[in-house]
Design a protein around this motif. Structure first.
Motif, PDB file in Angstrom:
ATOM      1  N   UNK A  95      13.579 -12.112  -4.365  1.00 13.45           N
ATOM      2  CA  UNK A  95      13.966 -10.715  -4.185  1.00 13.45           C
ATOM      3  C   UNK A  95      12.865  -9.787  -4.655  1.00 13.45           C
ATOM      4  N   UNK A  96      12.678  -8.697  -3.924  1.00 14.14           N
ATOM      5  CA  UNK A  96      11.657  -7.704  -4.282  1.00 14.14           C
ATOM      6  C   UNK A  96      12.259  -6.315  -4.150  1.00 14.14           C
ATOM      7  N   UNK A  97      12.046  -5.489  -5.172  1.00 16.91           N
ATOM      8  CA  UNK A  97      12.435  -4.076  -5.121  1.00 16.91           C
ATOM      9  C   UNK A  97      11.186  -3.273  -4.794  1.00 16.91           C
ATOM     10  N   UNK A  98      11.309  -2.346  -3.847  1.00 11.09           N
ATOM     11  CA  UNK A  98      10.173  -1.548  -3.391  1.00 11.09           C
ATOM     12  C   UNK A  98      10.288  -0.111  -3.890  1.00 11.09           C
ATOM     13  N   UNK A  99       9.135   0.466  -4.196  1.00 14.95           N
ATOM     14  CA  UNK A  99       9.048   1.856  -4.647  1.00 14.95           C
ATOM     15  C   UNK A  99       8.029   2.573  -3.774  1.00 14.95           C
ATOM     16  N   UNK A 100       8.338   3.785  -3.385  1.00 17.05           N
ATOM     17  CA  UNK A 100       7.400   4.626  -2.647  1.00 17.05           C
ATOM     18  C   UNK A 100       7.045   5.770  -3.585  1.00 17.05           C
ATOM     19  N   UNK A 101       5.821   5.744  -4.094  1.00 17.42           N
ATOM     20  CA  UNK A 101       5.462   6.675  -5.158  1.00 17.42           C
ATOM     21  C   UNK A 101       6.284   6.309  -6.382  1.00 17.42           C
ATOM     22  N   UNK A 102       7.031   7.271  -6.908  1.00 17.09           N
ATOM     23  CA  UNK A 102       7.886   7.024  -8.077  1.00 17.09           C
ATOM     24  C   UNK A 102       9.356   6.909  -7.696  1.00 17.09           C
ATOM     25  N   UNK A 103       9.644   6.847  -6.394  1.00 12.48           N
ATOM     26  CA  UNK A 103      11.033   6.825  -5.924  1.00 12.48           C
ATOM     27  C   UNK A 103      11.449   5.415  -5.484  1.00 12.48           C
TER      28      UNK A 103
END
Length: 168
Positions: free
Chosen positions: A95-103
């Motif tokens: 499993x991977x959690x993705x972040x775009x910038x700080x969101x």
């Protein structure tokens, strides 16, 4: 992660086909006490990623991550960051959690064997969902469309054996 892909119904189709790349843009409703509606992009991969005369290359978690990285690179100015995550529907360590910038941007992972078996799917399935609104909210102001190439990439290579009697 099945919310954007029809609540997991897509998994039944994806896991039974020899090579599937599926995506869907849809509205997802969620909330604790207050209902929120957000646009999500759902993606699923299973089976062969690529087939050629040399054999096939299987789809995997990193191919799915690469697809999302390419989408983010085209639409967003903010950097994409990935971190390992324990997701309730995913195989342990997949499993991977993705972040775009700080969101928080989305999640991707391999669907657990237990869930696949509930749909009679034997082959691995990788799914993910990302917030489409967040992606478009980070789009550069000067984005431009470009025409389709007159020379599309070759997807299949054909080889023929001919007798010496045939001139080429």
């Amino acid at each position: 992660a099945g919310r954007a892909l029809g609540g997991g119904k897509a998994g039944a189709v994806v896991g039974r086909e020899p090579g599937v790349r599926l995506f869907e843009l849809g509205q997802v409703f969620s909330g604790n006490g207050r209902v929120q509606e957000r646009a999500y992009l759902g993606l699923a991969l299973s089976g062969a990623w690529e087939r050629s005369w040399r054999g096939s290359v299987p789809a995997d978690l990193f191919r799915l991550k690469g697809v999302i990285e390419q989408v983010a690179a085209r639409f967003a100015r903010a950097p994409l960051r990935a971190e390992a995550a324990s997701l309730p529907w995913a195989e342990p360590g997949q499993g991977i959690r993705l972040w775009l910038g700080e969101h928080p941007f989305g999640v991707i992972g391999e669907v657990s064997r237990r869930l696949r078996e509930s749909y009679d799917c034997e082959q691995p399935i990788w799914v993910g969902e990302v917030q489409a609104e967040l992606l478009l909210g980070h789009a550069p102001a000067d984005a431009r469309a470009q025409g389709v190439s007159h020379f599309p990439p070759v997807k299949r290579d054909l080889s023929f054996y001919l007798s010496d009697a045939h001139a080429y």
